[in-house]
Design an enzyme around this catalytic site. Structure first.
Site, PDB file in Angstrom:
ATOM      1  CG  ASP A   1      -9.341  -2.806  -2.795  1.00  0.00           C
ATOM      2  OD1 ASP A   1      -8.690  -1.750  -2.833  1.00  0.00           O
ATOM      3  OD2 ASP A   1     -10.367  -2.984  -3.468  1.00  0.00           O
TER       4      ASP A   1
ATOM      5  CE  LYS B   1      -6.736   1.122   2.295  1.00  0.00           C
ATOM      6  NZ  LYS B   1      -6.884   0.392   1.028  1.00  0.00           N
TER       7      LYS B   1
ATOM      8  CB  ALA C   1       0.422   7.853   4.890  1.00  0.00           C
TER       9      ALA C   1
ATOM     10  CB  SER D   1      -0.910   0.029   1.229  1.00  0.00           C
ATOM     11  OG  SER D   1      -1.678   1.215   1.252  1.00  0.00           O
ATOM     12  N   GLY D   2       0.387   2.272  -0.646  1.00  0.00           N
ATOM     13  CA  GLY D   2       1.048   3.565  -0.593  1.00  0.00           C
ATOM     14  C   GLY D   2       0.261   4.548   0.255  1.00  0.00           C
TER      15      GLY D   2
ATOM     16  CE1 TYR E   1     -16.271   8.788   1.381  1.00  0.00           C
ATOM     17  CE2 TYR E   1     -14.620   7.062   1.159  1.00  0.00           C
ATOM     18  CZ  TYR E   1     -15.464   7.988   0.589  1.00  0.00           C
ATOM     19  OH  TYR E   1     -15.517   8.121  -0.776  1.00  0.00           O
ATOM     20  CG  ASN E   2     -11.597   6.989   9.810  1.00  0.00           C
ATOM     21  OD1 ASN E   2     -11.029   6.475  10.763  1.00  0.00           O
ATOM     22  ND2 ASN E   2     -11.620   6.418   8.616  1.00  0.00           N
TER      23      ASN E   2
END
EC number: 3.6.1.66
Length: 199
Positions: free
Chosen positions: A69, A13, A11, A8-9, A156-157
């Site tokens: 994902d 996550k 940050a 993953s890129g 979306y937090n």
């Protein structure tokens, strides 16, 4: 398995996954630290996209790779933003624009129809040609707020409310969020599968 590449890129996550994997006897390395670029997510499902990302990172590095994902599924919007959650308001990705577009789409939706869930698929490839990737999924039920709340987390937090705790994901402390989240559920399932296989 001593090293594990996080494919993953993103940050946010990466920080979340590293915290959740901290107890494992592994050296966790982000793909960017090994010169691996993001790969286009051309799959039609969350599983396909996670496999694409994990296979790419494992192929480039020769190491086991873990990819996630995930997305936000809103019932009143027919499952949108879903697979396209990161790019809901267009590219390049912009969390504030995504949240604004979502709140606008939900403006006329009454409280009883604002149900949503975060959904995650996590894939572990032990090597690039692994014929039996470990796949785990998790979800987190909630509702969409009428305005952003909180400053923590990412994506979306601020607009995703956990009705049991009365807090948005952005209002929660990291420990609580990392216990409840869709990613935490998926990782717990994955860890159970790893233990069952004695990996």
């Amino acid at each position: 398995m001593k090293h594990l590449v996080l494919a993953s890129g993103n940050a946010g996550k990466l920080e979340e996954l590293r915290a959740m994997l901290a107890d494992l006897p592994l050296q966790i390395v982000a793909q960017g630290e090994l010169g691996v670029d993001d790969v286009p997510e051309t799959g039609l499902t969350f599983v396909e996209n996670a496999l694409i990302k994990a296979r790419h990172a494992s192929t480039v590095t020769g190491l086991p790779a873990l990819a996630d994902d995930s997305g936000l599924i809103v019932d009143a919007l027919g499952g949108a933003p879903g697979l396209y959650s990161a790019r809901y308001a267009g590219s390049p990705t912009d969390a504030n624009a995504n949240n604004a577009k979502l709140l606008e789409a939900m403006r006329e939706i009454p409280a009883e129809r604002r149900s949503a869930r975060f959904y995650a698929v996590i894939v572990l490839l032990r090597h690039p040609e692994d014929p039996q990737p470990l796949i785990a999924e998790g979800s987190w039920e909630g509702v969409i707020t009428t305005a952003p709340r909180g400053t923590g987390g990412f994506g979306y937090n601020p607009v995703f409310l956990d009705p049991v705790h009365g807090l948005t994901a952005a209002e929660m402390d990291t420990a609580l969020k990392n216990r409840l989240s869709h990613r935490a559920v998926a990782l717990a399932t994955l860890q159970h599968k790893l233990h069952a296989l004695s990996l």
